[in-house]
Structure formats: structure tokens, C-alpha cells
Design an enzyme around this catalytic site. Structure first.
Site, PDB file in Angstrom:
ATOM      1  N   HIS A   1       6.350  -6.762 -17.439  1.00  0.00           N
ATOM      2  CA  HIS A   1       7.715  -7.122 -17.063  1.00  0.00           C
ATOM      3  C   HIS A   1       8.341  -6.128 -16.089  1.00  0.00           C
ATOM      4  CE1 HIS A   1       8.059  -5.151 -21.225  1.00  0.00           C
ATOM      5  NE2 HIS A   1       8.254  -4.209 -20.333  1.00  0.00           N
ATOM      6  N   TYR A   7       2.315   8.809 -12.023  1.00  0.00           N
ATOM      7  CA  TYR A   7       1.241   8.166 -11.267  1.00  0.00           C
ATOM      8  C   TYR A   7       1.020   8.842  -9.917  1.00  0.00           C
ATOM      9  CZ  TYR A   7       2.383   4.437 -14.567  1.00  0.00           C
ATOM     10  OH  TYR A   7       2.651   3.725 -15.694  1.00  0.00           O
TER      11      TYR A   7
END
Length: 488
Positions: free
Chosen positions: A171, A258
Site C-alpha cells: 500500500h 534503502y
């Protein structure tokens, strides 16, 4: 309509309830069967009682069964949904705790970075067991909907090695779009049209239109910097927008782990994060949140059960993809969303074997992806770094090759920015030994790893992280909720 949906990891009570009520918002689905399965009989019985209460309150003929026998739950299923967390919070705590000893400060640690890679090692053997059962006892054209992280690795393994028709669902895109619509002053989310593409948790809004008008980088930067809340909560995300020219779907905390630039120096981390909520960069934030949520649910279960007596309101159907995909496949009402699939031409400048997240349309013919999308070069470069880690991680999980696992962790962007090769080798040994109960493919490697740890000279430190908070007690959570209710 009458068909069967099996939910694996249904003991994830709140999420299972959301999927269940979303699906029952489709009028044609009232006669279907939900088969719940989990390794925890306790959690299964709690969620079954909640779903039974919903059925009773809404006078539905829907059938719900619950069993720890996964294969039985999968028999005859047309759709299988996975929400599993192999190892639970016990293993997850090691995903955060052990890398901290080597200077790696993660906010979530469930996608890549040291924690996400080990999470994948635990999940992938189990995913392949799911796929074997699905091939053998589910409907012939069964579709596997994977919600479990690490999304790309799990989906990659299920498609490439499990040989099951799989789509990964998240989502992050919807939440990012909601933010953009808000800062641009849209009266409703429907005014914003967008193309978002990349890989899971590193997806990029490469085309934005508000009521048909293109929105450029400068306008979006100005809108975020003028927002009284997001300007503080999304500092890192806004910095990436300024440098890359496009906004990332992922939260400030997730995005920070990340990339190799923002969490590598402890004294710099607090500059880029915000502590108003776990998702904005707190050390081990999601672990704390998950622990508090579990404790709250266990304590306040009677309230959850009572709330299940309310009528289902289709107006409150969530933007989770699962119910909309099933509706499109079964009724031919077309649905547009963003899905995790094997690349195969979807994104031109990412590897073709990778799992990408990109726009697609669903109807009775299946999920049809928009192909030929080209990412901005910086976005592609960032995604490729993670894809290379994901590929090695999947292959290591399949083969049980601990050396390949260490190379995967070594090539992770944040790990590589923080740790030396010697530290990475020892850290992986330590994580494999600590999590041996959930890593059967590495059983042969554990004795040697344990021996190396006993003679290692690599120094570590006991460190809580740059921005750690303690798990709050039930009393503290109650006080906070009461204060919010009074303020509201």
C-alpha cells in the site's frame, strides 16, 4: 458467486479483519468461504471469533473455517493470500539488535538491509512449501496474493521457484499519493492522476497530474516544504525529491535504510528523521510499534470483539488491493492499481528477471501491466542496487549457500556504507546462529559459523541506536489514546 479464499498467516488479526471486511464489501461475494490458517492456534481462534461476529452482525451466509493444517485450508482455494512473518517478533528483534552491534541502524529492516535479507532467508523456504501445497491441492488456476515482506524476494521465489501465479501487493503507492494530493490542495484523491513505477518500497511518482495539469518538481518541492507536518516528518524524502526530481512512495524511515547516504553516520541520522511517529526514522521503530500493537490487542481483545458487531460500511472499504483485484477478476469491473510482478518488459531500464512494482489493470482476463516504462536514470540506478541484493538473497535462500548470503549482505547499500567485509562476515554468522531454528537451509553451516564466532577478533558494541525508544506499557498506551481522544 461461491469460491474459497485461503489466508495464510491469518493470525495477523488486524490485517486479516481488514481484508475480510474489504472483500465482503463486494455484494457478489457474500456466499464465499474464508479458510484461515496459521501456526498459532491461539491467534486463529481470536480472529475467527471476530470474523464470526461480523458475519452474525451483518446476517451473511459467508463461511469461515480456521485450522493449523495449512494443506487443508488450501484445498480447493481459488485465491491464496499470505500475510506471514516467519519467526515472529522474536526473530525480528534479532534483525534489529544484531546489526546494531556492527553500526547498522535500521528503522524497519524488513525489505533489504541486513534485517530484510535475513527475513527473506526465513520466509523463502516456507513460501516454497506454500507453493507446493498450492500446486497440489488448490484450484487449477489459483492466484497467490503475497502481502508478506520482503515483498520482492518472496514474490521472486514464488514465481521463479514456486511456479505459482503470484502477485505481490503493498500500500506504499496509495499512501504516497494521499500525501501528494494533500500538499497540492486536492479536494479529493480522485483529482490526482499518477504513474508510479520502480520496485517495492522504491517506487517513484514519475508522472503527476492534478485535474489533468502536469505537476513538476519545483511545484511539488514547494508544496511539501510549505506543509506544516510533512515538511518536518519527511525531510529525507524531500531531499531525495530535490536531488532525483521525483517523489518516492516510501516513508521517510523506510527510504532512509534503502540508501547508502542518510543513516551511515550516527550523528547525522537525527538530522534526517522525525520522532513524532515510528515510521519517520526511529531506530527499530516498526519493531516497537509491532510489539506494542500485539500487547494492546492481547489486552484489549474484548473491545475488538465488541467492535466487530458493527455493520460493514462499503464507504469505508480500504485501498488495499486484494478486494479490488478479486472483484475485477470475478465481476469484470476493471480495476487500476500498482502490482509487484516479474519485469518482462514492464520497465525498460531494470533487469528483466527482477520483481517490479508498476501500474496495471485487472479484469476477467487477469492482471495486465502497462509495459515500456522508463525510469529516470537515478531512480533506475538506485533500484538496480537493491535488485542485485535481492537476486543474491533469493539464490542464497534457495541454495543454503552462506557465502552467497554474506555477499548479498555485503552488497546492500547501507551495510556497505557502514561495515567492513570482516564485520559483515561475522554479523551474518551471528545472525544465522541466532536464527537457526527458522533457517533449515543453513543447518549444515551453523556449527562452523558458531566456531568462527568463538575465535573472532572483530569488535562490536552494545548500542541502542541513534534514535531508539522503549516499548510503551499498556498503561502508557491507554493514557496516550485518552489524551488524543480528548484533544480530538
Amino acid at each position: 458467486m461461491s469460491f474459497k479464499i485461503a489466508i495464510i498467516g491469518a493470525g495477523s488479526v488486524g490485517f486479516t479483519k481488514k481484508l475480510f471486511t474489504d472483500i465482503l464489501c463486494v455484494p457478489e461475494f457474500k456466499d464465499i468461504e474464508f479458510a484461515l490458517t496459521d501456526v498459532s492456534e491461539h491467534n486463529l481462534q481470536m480472529i475467527k471469533a471476530i470474523l464470526d461476529r461480523i458475519i452474525e452482525a451483518n446476517r451473511l451466509p459467508t463461511k469461515v473455517t480456521a485450522t493449523t493444517d495449512r494443506r487443508k485450508a488450501l484445498e480447493g482455494a481459488r485465491y491464496v493470500i499470505s500475510c506471514v512473518r516467519v519467526g515472529g517478533l522474536e526473530a525480528y528483534a534479532d534483525d534489529i539488535r544484531i546489526p546494531l552491534k556492527y553500526g547498522i541502524d535500521q528503522c524497519v529492516g524488513d525489505t533489504i538491509c541486513a534485517g530484510g535479507i535475513l527475513y527473506g532467508q526465513r520466509n523463502i523456504p516456507v513460501i516454497l512449501d506454500f507453493c507446493k501445497d498450492i500446486r497440489e491441492v488448490a484450484e487449477t488456476n489459483v492466484k497467490f496474493l503475497n502481502y508478506a515482506n520482503p515483498m520482492a524476494m518472496n514474490t521472486w521465489a514464488a514465481i521463479e521457484y514456486g511456479k505459482v501465479d503470484t502477485v505481490g501487493l503493498c500500500h506504499g503507492v496509495q499512501h504516497g499519493a494521499e500525501q501528494i494530493a494533500e500538499v497540492l490542495g486536492a479536494k479529493s484523491r480522485q483529482e490526482l492522476d499518477y504513474v508510479c513505477s520502480g520496485i517495492n518500497h522504491q517506487t517513484w511518482f514519475i508522472d503527476l497530474r492534478l485535474n489533468g495539469r502536469p505537476i513538476g518538481k519545483d511545484e511539488l518541492v514547494a508544496a511539501f516544504e510549505a506543509h506544516p507536518v510533512y515538511s518536518q516528518q519527511e525531510k529525507l524524502r524531500i531531499d531525495v525529491l530535490k536531488r532525483f526530481g521525483v517523489y518516492s512512495t516510501e516513508s521517510n524511515g523506510h527510504l532512509s535504510e534503502y540508501l547508502p547516504w542518510y543513516r551511515k553516520r550516527p550523528d547525522e541520522i537525527t538530522r534526517w528523521i522525525d520522532m513524532s511517529d515510528w515510521i519517520h526514522g526511529e531506530t527499530g521503530g516498526y519493531l516497537r510499534y509491532s510489539t506494542e500493537t500485539r500487547n494492546w490487542f492481547e489486552t484489549e481483545y474484548p473491545q475488538f470483539l465488541e467492535a466487530a458487531s458493527k455493520p460493514i460500511d462499503p464507504e469505508k472499504r480500504s485501498n488495499e488491493h486484494a478486494s479490488h483485484i478479486l472483484e475485477a477478476l470475478e465481476t469484470n469491473r476493471v480495476y487500476r492499481g500498482h502490482f509487484n510482478v516479474k519485469n518482462d518488459g514492464v520497465i525498460t531500464n531494470l533487469p528483466q528477471d527482477a520483481i517490479v512494482e508498476s501500474p496495471g489493470f485487472v479484469d476477467r482476463f487477469g492482471i495486465n501491466m502497462a509495459a515500456g516504462i522508463t525510469l529516470p536514470e537515478a531512480c533506475a540506478a538506485t533500484c538496480i542496487s537493491s535488485i542485485n541484493v535481492q537476486r543474491m538473497s533469493v539464490h542464497a535462500a534457495i541454495s543454503g549457500d552462506i557465502d552467497l548470503l554474506k555477499l548479498a549482505v555485503l552488497h546492500d547499500p547501507l551495510v556497505g556504507a557502514v561495515s567492513t567485509p570482516e564485520e559483515v562476515w561475522q554479523m551474518v554468522d551471528e545472525m544465522v546462529v541466532a536464527q537457526a531454528a527458522w533457517l533449515p537451509q543453513y543447518a549444515h553451516a551453523v556449527p562452523a559459523a558458531r566456531e568462527r564466532l568463538s575465535t573472532s577478533q572483530v569488535k562490536t558494541r552494545e548500542w541502542a541506536g541513534a534514535a531508539r525508544r522503549s516499548v510503551r506499557s499498556i498503561e502508557e498506551l491507554r493514557a496516550e489514546k485518552a489524551a488524543l481522544a480528548q484533544a480530538g
